[in-house]
Enzyme design. Sequence first.
Site, PDB file in Angstrom:
ATOM      1  N   CYS A  30       0.815  -1.221   0.000  1.00 12.78           N
ATOM      2  CA  CYS A  30       0.000   0.000   0.000  1.00 12.78           C
ATOM      3  C   CYS A  30       0.849   1.271   0.000  1.00 12.78           C
ATOM      4  O   CYS A  30       0.504   2.252  -0.668  1.00 12.78           O
ATOM      5  CB  CYS A  30      -0.979   0.002   1.161  1.00 12.78           C
ATOM      6  SG  CYS A  30      -0.232  -0.096   2.805  1.00 12.78           S
ATOM      7  N   ASP A  73      -8.119   4.058  -3.494  1.00 13.83           N
ATOM      8  CA  ASP A  73      -7.341   3.082  -2.739  1.00 13.83           C
ATOM      9  C   ASP A  73      -7.316   1.771  -3.510  1.00 13.83           C
ATOM     10  O   ASP A  73      -8.364   1.214  -3.842  1.00 13.83           O
ATOM     11  CB  ASP A  73      -7.974   2.881  -1.361  1.00 13.83           C
ATOM     12  CG  ASP A  73      -7.101   2.064  -0.427  1.00 13.83           C
ATOM     13  OD1 ASP A  73      -5.997   1.667  -0.839  1.00 13.83           O
ATOM     14  OD2 ASP A  73      -7.514   1.817   0.715  1.00 13.83           O
ATOM     15  N   HIS A  98      -1.956   1.571   7.234  1.00 12.34           N
ATOM     16  CA  HIS A  98      -2.380   1.741   5.839  1.00 12.34           C
ATOM     17  C   HIS A  98      -2.007   3.121   5.295  1.00 12.34           C
ATOM     18  O   HIS A  98      -1.772   4.063   6.051  1.00 12.34           O
ATOM     19  CB  HIS A  98      -3.892   1.537   5.727  1.00 12.34           C
ATOM     20  CG  HIS A  98      -4.365   1.257   4.345  1.00 12.34           C
ATOM     21  ND1 HIS A  98      -3.658   0.499   3.447  1.00 12.34           N
ATOM     22  CD2 HIS A  98      -5.485   1.652   3.687  1.00 12.34           C
ATOM     23  CE1 HIS A  98      -4.331   0.419   2.309  1.00 12.34           C
ATOM     24  NE2 HIS A  98      -5.433   1.117   2.433  1.00 12.34           N
TER      25      HIS A  98
END
Length: 213
Positions: free
Chosen positions: A152, A196, A179
């Site tokens: 991520c 995302d 995250h």
Amino acid sequence: MASVLMETYQLENEREFLARLQSLDRGVHLYELPYLQQQALSIIPVSELKQKAKEASEKSREDGHDGVDERDCLLLEVLSWFASFFHWMDKPICSDCGTTTEPRGPVPPTVEDQKWLAGRVEGYKCPKCGKDERFPRYNHPEKLLETRCGRCGEFANCKALVLRSMGFEVRHVTDWTDHVWVEVYSNAQQRWIHCDGGKCDENLLYERWWGRN
């Protein structure tokens, strides 16, 4: 004595917090470097994506809708392209025999790793042939344009550069619990849009799909 220890602890926490913010700030400023944006634009099929966005916006009007803003359509096209450009890295594949490796803990970053802002390097070993592999966690978007893989953090980092290169207003969002993602401002909708992974405008993605807070 207890009061002094508490004050010292708080000061150390504040210094750590400030250092992390400063590190993030330095990373965000990389997205504004003209030469990096030009590198990104040399890779992105700009004309093709703009044409697709124009056609999508026109089709929405033909279908009797008010018409989706062309710039918002371009955002969707860029995100779709990026999903095929950048790839998720879980465990490296052994470069000798092609077997999925197993983690063996952190290894020291090299001078080259540090050049590309990799403060952390994950070590892996092939269970079949025993070869060692490394996964540097690069934080420099220029290097990520080359490696095109990560998790991520790398996704958000490289995606932010790509979107800024296309002229979008972007913010890099960091949740220090686990995250990182980006958001893009839509002038037509007058709001920030959550982007995302391969999803767009799904604010509760992290909670609903992955069961995280």
